[in-house]
Design a protein around this motif. Structure first.
Motif, PDB file in Angstrom:
ATOM      1  N   ASP A 175      18.566  14.717  99.146  1.00 14.11           N
ATOM      2  CA  ASP A 175      17.167  15.863  98.515  1.00 14.11           C
ATOM      3  C   ASP A 175      16.472  14.919  97.713  1.00 14.11           C
ATOM      4  OD1 ASP A 175      18.504  18.264 100.162  1.00 14.11           O
ATOM      5  OD2 ASP A 175      19.768  18.579  98.830  1.00 14.11           O
ATOM      6  N   LEU A 176      16.002  15.451  97.553  1.00 12.96           N
ATOM      7  CA  LEU A 176      13.685  14.743  96.566  1.00 12.96           C
ATOM      8  C   LEU A 176      14.100  14.928  95.503  1.00 12.96           C
ATOM      9  CD1 LEU A 176      11.134  13.542  99.407  1.00 12.96           C
ATOM     10  CD2 LEU A 176      13.193  12.119  98.591  1.00 12.96           C
ATOM     11  N   THR A 177      13.754  14.861  94.440  1.00  8.94           N
ATOM     12  CA  THR A 177      13.517  14.949  92.815  1.00  8.94           C
ATOM     13  C   THR A 177      12.581  14.601  92.625  1.00  8.94           C
ATOM     14  OG1 THR A 177      14.590  13.555  92.004  1.00  8.94           O
ATOM     15  CG2 THR A 177      15.864  15.532  92.689  1.00  8.94           C
ATOM     16  N   LYS A 178      11.772  14.856  92.002  1.00  5.91           N
ATOM     17  CA  LYS A 178      10.481  14.549  90.811  1.00  5.91           C
ATOM     18  C   LYS A 178      11.429  13.176  90.794  1.00  5.91           C
ATOM     19  CE  LYS A 178       7.529  15.473  86.726  1.00  5.91           C
ATOM     20  NZ  LYS A 178       7.077  15.764  85.952  1.00  5.91           N
ATOM     21  N   GLU A 179      11.814  12.646  90.218  1.00 13.43           N
ATOM     22  CA  GLU A 179      11.893  10.850  89.561  1.00 13.43           C
ATOM     23  C   GLU A 179      11.910  10.443  91.199  1.00 13.43           C
ATOM     24  OE1 GLU A 179      13.293  14.164  86.634  1.00 13.43           O
ATOM     25  OE2 GLU A 179      13.601  13.818  88.675  1.00 13.43           O
ATOM     26  N   THR A 180      12.923  10.675  92.218  1.00 11.60           N
ATOM     27  CA  THR A 180      13.240  10.166  93.609  1.00 11.60           C
ATOM     28  C   THR A 180      11.999  10.296  94.328  1.00 11.60           C
ATOM     29  OG1 THR A 180      14.169  11.896  94.302  1.00 11.60           O
ATOM     30  CG2 THR A 180      15.572   9.526  93.000  1.00 11.60           C
ATOM     31  N   PHE A 181      10.646  10.825  94.104  1.00  7.59           N
ATOM     32  CA  PHE A 181      10.150  11.455  95.102  1.00  7.59           C
ATOM     33  C   PHE A 181       9.690  10.075  95.632  1.00  7.59           C
ATOM     34  CE2 PHE A 181       5.968  13.844  96.682  1.00  7.59           C
ATOM     35  CZ  PHE A 181       6.635  14.146  97.893  1.00  7.59           C
ATOM     36  N   VAL A 182       8.409   9.400  94.962  1.00  7.98           N
ATOM     37  CA  VAL A 182       7.334   8.733  95.233  1.00  7.98           C
ATOM     38  C   VAL A 182       8.428   7.042  95.212  1.00  7.98           C
ATOM     39  CG1 VAL A 182       5.615   6.837  94.025  1.00  7.98           C
ATOM     40  CG2 VAL A 182       5.435   9.233  93.408  1.00  7.98           C
ATOM     41  N   MET A 183       9.189   6.842  94.621  1.00 13.11           N
ATOM     42  CA  MET A 183      10.272   5.663  95.395  1.00 13.11           C
ATOM     43  C   MET A 183      10.629   6.154  97.131  1.00 13.11           C
ATOM     44  SD  MET A 183       8.947   3.628  93.428  1.00 13.11           S
ATOM     45  CE  MET A 183      10.419   2.891  93.910  1.00 13.11           C
ATOM     46  N   ALA A 184      11.025   7.310  97.285  1.00 17.78           N
ATOM     47  CA  ALA A 184      11.602   7.281  98.350  1.00 17.78           C
ATOM     48  C   ALA A 184      10.227   7.354  99.410  1.00 17.78           C
ATOM     49  CB  ALA A 184      12.011   9.055  98.966  1.00 17.78           C
ATOM     50  N   LEU A 185       9.589   7.645  99.672  1.00 18.01           N
ATOM     51  CA  LEU A 185       7.977   7.335 100.091  1.00 18.01           C
ATOM     52  C   LEU A 185       7.868   5.672 100.295  1.00 18.01           C
ATOM     53  CD1 LEU A 185       5.670  10.014  98.903  1.00 18.01           C
ATOM     54  CD2 LEU A 185       7.242  10.314 101.181  1.00 18.01           C
ATOM     55  N   LEU A 186       7.724   4.660  99.385  1.00 20.67           N
ATOM     56  CA  LEU A 186       8.135   3.552  99.303  1.00 20.67           C
ATOM     57  C   LEU A 186       8.449   2.486  99.829  1.00 20.67           C
ATOM     58  CD1 LEU A 186       6.236   2.654  95.536  1.00 20.67           C
ATOM     59  CD2 LEU A 186       4.820   3.314  97.346  1.00 20.67           C
ATOM     60  N   ALA A 187      10.293   3.635 100.100  1.00 16.29           N
ATOM     61  CA  ALA A 187      11.212   2.936 100.327  1.00 16.29           C
ATOM     62  C   ALA A 187      11.007   3.472 101.949  1.00 16.29           C
ATOM     63  CB  ALA A 187      12.477   3.764  99.820  1.00 16.29           C
ATOM     64  N   SER A 188      10.811   4.162 102.458  1.00 15.96           N
ATOM     65  CA  SER A 188      10.644   4.506 104.164  1.00 15.96           C
ATOM     66  C   SER A 188       9.489   3.187 104.640  1.00 15.96           C
ATOM     67  CB  SER A 188      10.216   5.871 104.230  1.00 15.96           C
ATOM     68  OG  SER A 188      10.014   6.344 105.172  1.00 15.96           O
ATOM     69  N   SER A 189       8.438   2.883 103.606  1.00 15.70           N
ATOM     70  CA  SER A 189       7.376   2.009 103.958  1.00 15.70           C
ATOM     71  C   SER A 189       7.541   1.060 104.546  1.00 15.70           C
ATOM     72  CB  SER A 189       5.930   2.964 103.827  1.00 15.70           C
ATOM     73  OG  SER A 189       5.786   3.022 102.472  1.00 15.70           O
ATOM     74  N   ALA A 190       8.694  -0.016 103.627  1.00 13.19           N
ATOM     75  CA  ALA A 190       8.527  -1.566 103.060  1.00 13.19           C
ATOM     76  C   ALA A 190       9.011  -1.987 104.602  1.00 13.19           C
ATOM     77  CB  ALA A 190       9.638  -1.060 101.457  1.00 13.19           C
ATOM     78  N   MET A 191       8.215  -2.462 104.616  1.00  8.79           N
ATOM     79  CA  MET A 191       8.383  -2.873 105.928  1.00  8.79           C
ATOM     80  C   MET A 191       8.975  -4.321 105.933  1.00  8.79           C
ATOM     81  SD  MET A 191       4.829  -2.703 108.117  1.00  8.79           S
ATOM     82  CE  MET A 191       4.167  -2.761 107.409  1.00  8.79           C
ATOM     83  N   PRO A 192      10.491  -4.597 106.795  1.00 10.03           N
ATOM     84  CA  PRO A 192      10.821  -6.201 106.298  1.00 10.03           C
ATOM     85  C   PRO A 192       9.726  -6.825 106.152  1.00 10.03           C
ATOM     86  CG  PRO A 192      12.074  -4.578 107.813  1.00 10.03           C
ATOM     87  CD  PRO A 192      10.642  -3.623 107.983  1.00 10.03           C
ATOM     88  N   GLY A 193       9.711  -8.847 105.708  1.00  8.86           N
ATOM     89  CA  GLY A 193       8.846  -9.482 105.615  1.00  8.86           C
ATOM     90  C   GLY A 193       7.711  -9.288 105.150  1.00  8.86           C
TER      91      GLY A 193
END
Length: 366
Positions: A175-193
């Motif tokens: 479950d997302l929280t205010k602390e993890t929200f933005v970084m979780a979005l960036l993690a999902s879009s962190a294309m390898p390479g």
């Protein structure tokens, strides 16, 4: 429950955003699901700080600040072009392309450092455009736990979270929280390479998370698992067939075609499962299950946009406008009417397996 599903595709997300803009103008959804750039688009829809957050992101924020936020991307684009040109010219040109590609080796060694240095600026820019406290539509984001080699799902619901029909063995939910929200979005879009995995801590345990497209072709199954019965999927590439590609391709084109084919085959597999489930539900052999309706929007021809052209304002605007037009034309029905019916008869090995799993079906088909 109605779900809008947004797939990945780098800068092609501008097309996806245009489609979503049209769809949302005349249709509402209970949940938005996204992976990779689709996760960013999904968050802008579900928790954007302004009503026009999606359009503003692609018309202003991204093209204006792309070089500042992602300083390594232009050089990576040039490297890919150098590699892709090998074998398409005379020997002298090939030698020069190899030399140019080799000259990027020192830069590749610094890539991780550059990404780490730019990450706070990227997070700050995104945080100004999305706010979990403004969540209007439930949100599901797919990612990859690179540390544990498993799929990850980040979620934030308006109201009570649905009970999962089943939980896959290699899928974790957070479950997302205010602390993890933005970084979780960036993690999902962190294309390898292109971007380094991002460390997130859940239940006191830190893990590295990367692009959701590694394990989620599109979040179609994710939407269904979380209760969606009407799903609209937006793709950023045309449907592949045996005549889609020419005979002479560079390495980047070959890699892209292979990845697209891999994604389409996985999607076809998910559609077959959904179609089989619909058949069983119609026969009355799956108590608690529901029929699934799936629609899709996708370009009929390839987008004239480099997947890494985050700073090409004109191309991004053109892709967005094309998405708006395709979205206005409406999604195409994939299931149930337009898919071939799965004929299951007594005596078939598949029918025997179905009856074993759902005894109520015994004797219902001739």
């Amino acid at each position: 429950m109605k779900a809008l599903v947004l797939s990945g595709g780098g800068a092609h997300g501008a097309y996806e955003a245009g489609v979503a803009t049209s769809l949302l103008a005349h249709e509402s959804y209970d949940v938005i699901c996204g992976v990779s750039i689709g996760a960013i688009n999904a968050a802008l829809i579900a928790a954007g700080t302004t009503d026009d957050a999606l359009g503003r992101f692609w018309h202003e924020e991204f093209p204006t600040r792309a070089r500042q936020l992602f300083p390594h991307v232009p050089r990576l684009r040039r490297l890919i072009n150098h590699v892709g040109s090998i074998g398409h010219g005379n020997r002298w040109r090939d030698v020069m392309s190899v030399a140019r590609a080799a000259s990027a080796i020192p830069f590749l060694g610094k890539l991780g450092y550059i990404q780490k240095e730019s990450l706070p600026a990227v997070a700050d820019a995104l945080a100004r455009m999305v706010d979990l406290s403004k969540l209007r539509i439930s949100l599901l984001v797919g990612a990859t736990n690179a540390s544990r080699a498993s799929a990850a799902v980040f979620r934030a619901f308006v109201g009570k979270a649905p009970t999962l029909g089943h939980r896959a063995r290699l899928t974790e939910y957070h479950d997302l929280t205010k602390e993890t929200f933005v970084m979780a979005l960036l993690a999902s879009s962190a294309m390898p390479g292109l971007f380094s995995p991002i460390e997130l801590k859940f239940n006191g345990t830190p893990d590295l998370y990367a692009d959701g497209c590694i394990v989620h072709t599109s979040p179609l199954g994710l939407a269904i698992d979380n209760g969606a019965s009407e799903v609209t999927v937006v793709f950023v590439d045309r449907e592949r067939d045996s005549k889609s590609a020419g005979a002479s391709l560079g390495l980047p084109e070959m890699a892209y075609n292979i990845a697209t084919l891999w994604q389409q085959r996985l999607l076809d597999y998910e559609l077959r499962i959904a179609s089989a489930t619909n058949e069983i539900v119609r026969l009355g052999g799956a108590p608690g299950k529901r029929e699934i309706t799936i629609r899709s929007v996708r370009p009929e021809r390839p987008l004239e946009l480099d997947m890494l052209a985050f700073d090409d304002r004109a191309a991004l605007s053109a892709a967005f406008a094309r998405g708006v037009a395709d979205g206005a034309a409406g999604p195409q029905l994939v299931l149930p009417e337009s898919s071939p019916e799965i004929a299951i008869k007594k005596g078939d090995a598949l029918w025997d397996k179905v009856v074993k799993r759902f005894p109520l079906l015994r004797g219902q088909r001739a």
